[in-house]
Design an enzyme around this catalytic site. Structure first.
Site, PDB file in Angstrom:
ATOM      1  N   GLU A 210       0.824  -1.229   0.000  1.00 21.92           N
ATOM      2  CA  GLU A 210       0.000   0.000   0.000  1.00 21.92           C
ATOM      3  C   GLU A 210       0.850   1.269   0.000  1.00 21.92           C
ATOM      4  OE1 GLU A 210      -3.183   0.024   2.862  1.00 21.92           O
ATOM      5  OE2 GLU A 210      -4.026  -1.832   2.086  1.00 21.92           O
TER       6      GLU A 210
HETATM    7  C1  FAD Z   1       3.166  -9.332   0.389  1.00 21.41           C
HETATM    8  C2  FAD Z   1       2.743  -8.333  -0.618  1.00 21.41           C
HETATM    9  C3  FAD Z   1       1.404  -8.186  -0.929  1.00 21.41           C
HETATM   10  C4  FAD Z   1       0.990  -7.305  -1.929  1.00 21.41           C
HETATM   11  N1  FAD Z   1      -0.321  -7.255  -2.310  1.00 21.41           N
HETATM   12  C5  FAD Z   1      -0.653  -6.553  -3.431  1.00 21.41           C
HETATM   13  C6  FAD Z   1      -1.969  -6.647  -3.991  1.00 21.41           C
HETATM   14  O1  FAD Z   1      -2.851  -7.327  -3.459  1.00 21.41           O
HETATM   15  N2  FAD Z   1      -2.232  -5.949  -5.124  1.00 21.41           N
HETATM   16  C7  FAD Z   1      -1.285  -5.188  -5.744  1.00 21.41           C
HETATM   17  O2  FAD Z   1      -1.573  -4.614  -6.773  1.00 21.41           O
HETATM   18  N3  FAD Z   1      -0.048  -5.061  -5.227  1.00 21.41           N
HETATM   19  C8  FAD Z   1       0.302  -5.726  -4.099  1.00 21.41           C
HETATM   20  N4  FAD Z   1       1.574  -5.631  -3.582  1.00 21.41           N
HETATM   21  C9  FAD Z   1       2.534  -4.748  -4.221  1.00 21.41           C
HETATM   22  C10 FAD Z   1       2.997  -3.571  -3.386  1.00 21.41           C
HETATM   23  O3  FAD Z   1       2.041  -2.571  -3.361  1.00 21.41           O
HETATM   24  C11 FAD Z   1       4.344  -3.143  -3.998  1.00 21.41           C
HETATM   25  O4  FAD Z   1       5.282  -4.104  -3.583  1.00 21.41           O
HETATM   26  C12 FAD Z   1       4.754  -1.792  -3.614  1.00 21.41           C
HETATM   27  O5  FAD Z   1       3.954  -0.857  -4.269  1.00 21.41           O
HETATM   28  C13 FAD Z   1       6.229  -1.492  -3.909  1.00 21.41           C
HETATM   29  O6  FAD Z   1       6.632  -1.930  -5.190  1.00 21.41           O
HETATM   30  P1  FAD Z   1       7.956  -2.796  -5.332  1.00 21.41           P
HETATM   31  O7  FAD Z   1       7.915  -3.883  -4.345  1.00 21.41           O
HETATM   32  O8  FAD Z   1       8.107  -3.154  -6.748  1.00 21.41           O
HETATM   33  O9  FAD Z   1       9.131  -1.835  -4.890  1.00 21.41           O
HETATM   34  P2  FAD Z   1       9.854  -0.730  -5.781  1.00 21.41           P
HETATM   35  O10 FAD Z   1       8.864   0.126  -6.443  1.00 21.41           O
HETATM   36  O11 FAD Z   1      10.895  -1.386  -6.611  1.00 21.41           O
HETATM   37  O12 FAD Z   1      10.545   0.149  -4.669  1.00 21.41           O
HETATM   38  C14 FAD Z   1      11.750  -0.232  -4.003  1.00 21.41           C
HETATM   39  C15 FAD Z   1      12.095   0.820  -2.967  1.00 21.41           C
HETATM   40  O13 FAD Z   1      12.260   2.092  -3.592  1.00 21.41           O
HETATM   41  C16 FAD Z   1      11.493   3.066  -2.925  1.00 21.41           C
HETATM   42  N5  FAD Z   1      11.084   4.096  -3.894  1.00 21.41           N
HETATM   43  C17 FAD Z   1      10.498   3.938  -5.089  1.00 21.41           C
HETATM   44  N6  FAD Z   1      10.282   5.126  -5.662  1.00 21.41           N
HETATM   45  C18 FAD Z   1      10.731   6.069  -4.804  1.00 21.41           C
HETATM   46  C19 FAD Z   1      10.799   7.491  -4.799  1.00 21.41           C
HETATM   47  N7  FAD Z   1      10.341   8.240  -5.788  1.00 21.41           N
HETATM   48  N8  FAD Z   1      11.335   8.087  -3.737  1.00 21.41           N
HETATM   49  C20 FAD Z   1      11.824   7.386  -2.699  1.00 21.41           C
HETATM   50  N9  FAD Z   1      11.784   6.044  -2.645  1.00 21.41           N
HETATM   51  C21 FAD Z   1      11.256   5.401  -3.677  1.00 21.41           C
HETATM   52  C22 FAD Z   1      10.318   2.302  -2.340  1.00 21.41           C
HETATM   53  O14 FAD Z   1       9.792   2.988  -1.221  1.00 21.41           O
HETATM   54  C23 FAD Z   1      10.979   0.998  -1.930  1.00 21.41           C
HETATM   55  O15 FAD Z   1      11.575   1.159  -0.678  1.00 21.41           O
HETATM   56  C24 FAD Z   1       1.975  -6.498  -2.580  1.00 21.41           C
HETATM   57  C25 FAD Z   1       3.319  -6.597  -2.229  1.00 21.41           C
HETATM   58  C26 FAD Z   1       3.718  -7.510  -1.274  1.00 21.41           C
HETATM   59  C27 FAD Z   1       5.169  -7.640  -0.956  1.00 21.41           C
END
Ligand code: FAD
Length: 756
Positions: free
Chosen positions: A438
């Site tokens: 989220e």
């Molecule tokens: C267990 C689990 C359940 C989930 N359930 C759902 C679901 O039901 N439906 C769904 O659609 N998604 C779901 N998600 C997805 C979740 O919302 C994403 O994992 C999340 O949005 C982050 O994306 P990412 O993991 O690809 O990290 P990335 O986007 O690769 O980010 C990596 C890091 O970079 C940081 N970052 C990125 N951009 C910036 C910026 N501009 N400034 C500073 N920091 C930044 C982030 O904060 C993070 O720390 C789930 C994820 C998990 C792990």
């Protein structure tokens, strides 16, 4: 006069601002405009009206909601064995799935007219809170269909036919929903997804209809592997102009029954060893009719706005409730354990080194539940405070991390060794999930809280921005003229207010008559004005560039968060009848929060790129630098004490957690804690008489036989709690029994060991 001002003074500023301000993308604008503002807007004025905060009615449960929590929720808790769920079954047991569906846990927020339970956000939060103190897998399973997903989107944006068709199926679990937004290439930047839906004609259930041919690849989708109804976000295209003149229609959300040909779903991820259902899914040339778009054809391209609006409320409930429960659970169990676990002849909780983390856990539990309740009160009243829900998601999960880390440290090996008797390890492993989902926390802290807060909650900024981008320049200039000069007046008033309040130490800052808490209100009024002044100066000197100054933005976000959380703490203390026994908790929260605020203000003054403004701000609001050092040792000691004794204050701090008799975990610990506390007088009498042998103490009349029985019961119960699990090697690893070679290897190793 006013037209002179507009034409000769405002116009050049208007033209300059239009040039300087970066263009906002549609997705940015929709995210910023989602939801509404609430107490955050009052804080942003720099002069919050405390009487308004105190008069908000606290969130309450109806009789029916209470009966559900004391009935089906307790029954479900009793069915859940977290060790078996996590390590043996890797899923909830079938009877729990069945119970969840039958009792409409998936339909808590669906109105009764559609067969749901029609619960308030507060009731939803209380259910999640209790369940997560028993099993995280169950809590997440229940939480997801009640937050962002098909159910909520249908209720808000669905057509009448869609609501009538799908909501009853979702309410009683005949359909299990999930929501697919995240894809491999689009995580935090979800709007950059490359999943597509192309408008075309196709065959659906024997009829040729206008629809969408979808191709997607999503991952991390909670409940995905078992979902029957997937809410899907994708980008819609209309290359043949079948619905209009545009090629690219934008992000759209639709309902996809997962039985449709081309849907690949069912494989599972294992997120941090948590076993709630979560996995990837794909669609290859899946065809749906246009009326499967949530809200129908008219909502083509409106998906991002719909998602952001739904998120504005949802983020304030699920994860904050789970986190508040986590902190309360840590408080109850860690205090109890620190009381029964003795080292060097005394309970470890009496060491100052342990008191410090205990106090941090207690303060965190108090603050998180206060903020959860206040936020639920706003949601119950129909608000969708986007900035506050962002603050809640970020701060609750972040602070739960601190509380659980502390709980692990205080428990030592007891919480490290996994097994049915470990009641903390699962919670510890789950922390990164809450941090990531989220809106991952780093992004939320650095980009969202202040980025969105400054525009939404600032009294004039959004009006100014709207005026600047108005398609009718004359109307825009008029609106800008009004908002800008009000803004200038506000800034001048804020400057004098912040200066006066800072230099007088907040002594004369406004506060209600709130007994021992009055001074805290004064300090918050003081910090709110300092925050408002610094925010205005940063916006003035950096403009749109502030967006790229993430470290500065994060510091402003931290101050805004503290102002909100500390307001919630004050409100809780007031709503609970100003209990004297809880004053240490209040003091701890205030001292810790003020320390953060002061440090962040100092960091802002030091790091503002415009050095003249930075130095001027420091002179006005912090001439002697950051001066609050955090909770005193006295306060720390008193907070720790609340966790170490059975008391009304301890119960108030950790209410309504799940309790299942003799569960080898928290219930066994609680029983030992009560027995140890009941035997305290006898134990003290023996210490005073320098006696270690209970029989001798009875003989010498130092304690009675009844006391001796109490001591024996306490000792036995405590010994049971400090036990940890061990396993036969083959029970931990199938490698021993499955492969003859490996079996022989280990057998020989065992023989060698025996021989040596
Ligand atoms: C267990 C689990 C359940 C989930 N359930 C759902 C679901 O039901 N439906 C769904 O659609 N998604 C779901 N998600 C997805 C979740 O919302 C994403 O994992 C999340 O949005 C982050 O994306 P990412 O993991 O690809 O990290 P990335 O986007 O690769 O980010 C990596 C890091 O970079 C940081 N970052 C990125 N951009 C910036 C910026 N501009 N400034 C500073 N920091 C930044 C982030 O904060 C993070 O720390 C789930 C994820 C998990 C792990």
């Amino acid at each position: 006069m006013s037209s002179f001002r507009r034409d000769f003074i405002t116009r050049p500023i208007f033209t300059l601002a239009q040039r300087v301000l970066p263009a906002m993308s549609d997705t940015e604008r929709e995210a910023l405009e989602a939801g509404d503002v609430w107490w955050d807007a009052d804080l942003f004025t720099g002069n919050p009206d405390w009487s308004k905060l105190l008069s908000y009615p606290p969130a309450r449960l109806t009789g029916e909601e209470k009966a559900f929590i004391d009935g089906p929720v307790d029954e479900l808790c009793a069915m859940l064995d977290d060790w078996k769920i996590n390590w043996e079954w890797r899923d909830l047991p079938p009877e729990a799935w069945d119970f969840i569906k039958r009792n409409k846990f998936f339909g808590m927020i669906i109105p009764k007219e559609y067969g749901g339970l029609g619960f308030s956000p507060y009731a939803h939060s209380e259910v999640v809170r209790k369940l997560s103190s028993r099993s995280l897998a169950a809590a997440v399973t229940v939480m997801v269909p009640n937050s962002l997903g098909p159910g909520e989107l249908l209720m808000r944006f669905g057509t009448t036919e869609q609501r009538e068709r799908w909501l009853p199926l979702l309410a009683d679990g005949r359909d299990i929903p999930c929501f697919g937004l995240t894809s491999p290439e689009a995580g935090s930047d979800a709007a950059s997804m490359i999943d597509t839906g192309v408008i075309c004609r196709g065959d659906f259930e024997g009829r040729e209809v206008l629809g969408l041919r979808l191709n997607w690849h999503k991952r991390y989708i909670t409940l995905g592997p078992v979902a029957t109804l997937l809410g899907l976000a994708f980008k819609a295209y209309d290359p043949d102009h079948l619905v209009g003149q545009q090629d690219e229609l934008g992000i759209t959300v639709a309902l996809i029954p997962t039985r449709l040909p081309g849907v690949e779903i069912g494989r599972r991820h294992l997120p941090a060893m948590q076993v709630f259902q979560n996995g990837p899914n794909r669609g290859r040339d899946v065809f749906i009719p246009l009326d499967y778009i949530i809200g129908g054809k008219e909502r083509l391209g409106q998906g991002w706005k719909m998602l952001m609006t739904a998120l504005a409320a949802g983020r304030g409930i699920s994860l904050p409730s789970l986190s508040a429960a986590g902190a309360a659970y840590a408080a109850r169990t860690t205090g109890a354990y620190a009381r029964i676990r003795e080292q060097f002849g005394i309970p470890i909780g009496k060491f100052e080194g342990i008191e410090e983390p205990l106090a941090r856990i207690a303060g965190t539990a108090y603050l998180l539940d206060a903020a959860r309740r206040l936020t639920c009160a706003a949601l119950n009243a129909g608000h969708h405070p986007a900035v506050i829900s962002g603050i809640m998601k970020l701060q609750a999960t972040e602070r739960m991390r601190v509380a659980i880390d502390d709980a692990m440290d205080v428990h030592g090996g007891k919480a490290v060794i996994d097994g049915p008797q470990n009641y903390l390890g699962g919670l510890y492993r789950s922390v990164p999930v809450g941090i990531t989902v989220e809106g991952a926390n780093i992004l939320t802290r650095n980009l969202i809280v202040f980025g969105q807060g400054a525009i939404r909650a600032h009294p004039y900024l959004l009006d100014e921005m709207n005026a600047l981008s108005d398609g009718d320049p004359a109307r825009g200039l008029d609106a800008f003229d009004k908002a800008f000069w009000k803004h200038v007046g506000h800034s001048v008033a804020t400057l004098f207010r912040a200066w006066g309040r800072s230099w007088s130490g907040g002594l004369f800052a406004p506060a209600p008559d709130a007994g021992r808490a009055t001074g805290f209100y004064r300090q918050l009024s003081r910090y709110a004005s300092a925050f408002a002044l610094c925010a205005d100066m940063a916006l003035l000197t950096l403009g749109g560039g502030l967006k790229r100054k993430e470290m500065l933005s994060a510091r402003f976000g931290d101050i805004l968060s503290e102002l909100y959380l500390l307001s919630a703490v004050l409100k809780r203390w007031q709503d609970e009848g100003r209990p004297n026994e809880d004053i240490a908790l209040l003091e701890w929260c205030m001292a810790a929060g003020f320390r953060t605020i002061e440090n962040r203000l100092a960091e802002i003054c030091t790091n503002l790129p415009n050095r003249f403004i930075g130095i001027m701000l420091k002179f006005l609001i912090q001439p002697f630098g950051a001066r609050v050092v955090g909770p005193s040792d006295r306060v720390v000691h008193q907070c720790a004490q609340i966790l170490l004794e059975p008391s009304a204050a301890r119960d108030r701090l950790t209410p309504d957690l799940s309790h299942v008799e003799d569960d080898r975990g928290p219930a066994r610990l609680e029983q030992a804690f009560l027995l140890v506390a009941a035997a305290e007088d006898a134990s003290r009498a023996m210490h005073a008489a320098h006696l270690h042998d209970v029989g001798e103490a009875v003989k010498k009349g130092v304690i009675t036989q009844g006391d001796a029985d109490k001591l024996a019961a306490a000792h036995e119960a405590a010994a049971k709690v400090i036990e940890v699990d061990d396993f036969a090697p083959e029970a931990l690893s199938p490698i021993y029994s499955k492969s003859a070679d490996v079996h022989q290897f280990f057998q020989e190793l065992g023989d060698q060991r025996a021989a040596s």
